[in-house]
Design a protein around this motif. Structure first.
Motif, short mmCIF file in Angstrom:
data_model
loop_
_atom_site.label_atom_id
_atom_site.label_comp_id
_atom_site.label_asym_id
_atom_site.label_seq_id
_atom_site.Cartn_x
_atom_site.Cartn_y
_atom_site.Cartn_z
N PHE A 149 -33.92 1.96 39.18
CA PHE A 149 -33.26 1.32 37.97
C PHE A 149 -33.51 1.20 36.62
O PHE A 149 -33.61 1.56 35.45
CB PHE A 149 -31.99 0.60 37.55
N GLY A 150 -35.46 0.42 36.58
CA GLY A 150 -36.13 0.72 35.35
C GLY A 150 -36.52 1.70 35.17
O GLY A 150 -37.30 1.66 33.44
N TRP A 179 -35.26 4.45 35.52
CA TRP A 179 -34.68 5.26 35.10
C TRP A 179 -34.36 4.69 33.72
O TRP A 179 -33.79 5.82 32.41
CB TRP A 179 -33.07 4.73 35.80
N ALA A 180 -33.88 3.07 33.22
CA ALA A 180 -34.07 3.49 31.79
C ALA A 180 -35.23 3.65 31.00
O ALA A 180 -34.72 3.46 29.37
CB ALA A 180 -33.74 1.73 31.81
N ALA A 181 -36.29 3.02 31.87
CA ALA A 181 -37.27 3.58 30.78
C ALA A 181 -37.53 4.51 30.11
O ALA A 181 -38.09 5.41 29.03
CB ALA A 181 -39.12 2.87 30.87
N ASN A 219 -28.12 14.29 31.72
CA ASN A 219 -28.44 12.56 33.06
C ASN A 219 -28.59 12.64 33.99
O ASN A 219 -29.43 11.82 34.50
CB ASN A 219 -26.93 11.69 32.36
N ALA A 243 -35.86 9.26 37.65
CA ALA A 243 -36.24 8.00 38.63
C ALA A 243 -36.72 8.03 40.03
O ALA A 243 -37.06 7.34 40.17
CB ALA A 243 -35.33 7.17 37.88
N LYS A 287 -33.87 11.01 25.13
CA LYS A 287 -32.77 11.55 24.59
C LYS A 287 -32.27 12.50 24.58
O LYS A 287 -31.88 13.46 23.99
CB LYS A 287 -32.40 11.16 23.55
N THR A 290 -39.21 6.62 42.21
CA THR A 290 -39.35 5.92 43.09
C THR A 290 -39.96 6.16 44.06
O THR A 290 -40.62 5.50 44.99
CB THR A 290 -37.59 5.28 43.11
N PHE A 311 -31.76 10.51 36.28
CA PHE A 311 -31.55 9.89 37.41
C PHE A 311 -32.91 10.29 38.35
O PHE A 311 -33.73 10.14 39.20
CB PHE A 311 -30.42 9.63 38.06
N GLY A 351 -35.02 7.20 30.31
CA GLY A 351 -33.82 7.10 29.36
C GLY A 351 -34.17 6.51 27.97
O GLY A 351 -33.59 6.94 26.46
N ALA A 352 -34.95 5.33 27.66
CA ALA A 352 -35.35 4.98 26.14
C ALA A 352 -36.07 6.07 25.87
O ALA A 352 -36.28 5.92 24.41
CB ALA A 352 -35.96 3.69 26.69
#
Length: 102
Positions: free
Chosen positions: A29-30, A32-34, A47, A54, A40, A58, A51, A36-37
């Motif tokens: 999730f880190g 995925w957030a990175a 999306n 990400a 865009k 992982t 994932f 996404g940040a």
């Protein structure tokens, strides 16, 4: 690597499993957030792509996550024992023989 996992499960039980999955989901999730940040995406399909990227990140970091689990599982087991007053339950390891099952 399989013997290391069996030793961890035998010695530290549920604490090793919890540590491994906590690290796994934190990285997933880190990442995925990175992603996404910094990127865009538009639409639902984009999306799913973020994932997937990400998840691939992982998987690439799996050796590092396993090493971190080997280091952190004993600490987590000691913390669990200190808090609850009992050792985390051991998980039975899979049979190590290569004999066919009946």
């Amino acid at each position: 690597m399989r013997k290391t996992a069996q030793r961890l499960l035998t010695e530290y039980g549920l604490a090793a499993v919890v540590v491994y999955f906590a690290i796994f989901f934190a990285v997933l999730f880190g990442a995925w957030a990175a992603i996404g940040a910094g990127w865009k995406p538009t639409g639902a399909l984009a999306n799913v792509g973020a994932f997937t990227a990400a998840y691939l990140f992982t998987k690439v970091t799996q050796p590092v996550r396993i090493a971190a689990t080997v280091v952190l599982a004993p600490l987590a087991a000691k913390l669990w024992e200190r808090i609850t007053g009992r050792r985390p339950g051991a998980i039975a390891a899979a049979p190590t023989t290569d004999e066919p099952r009946a």
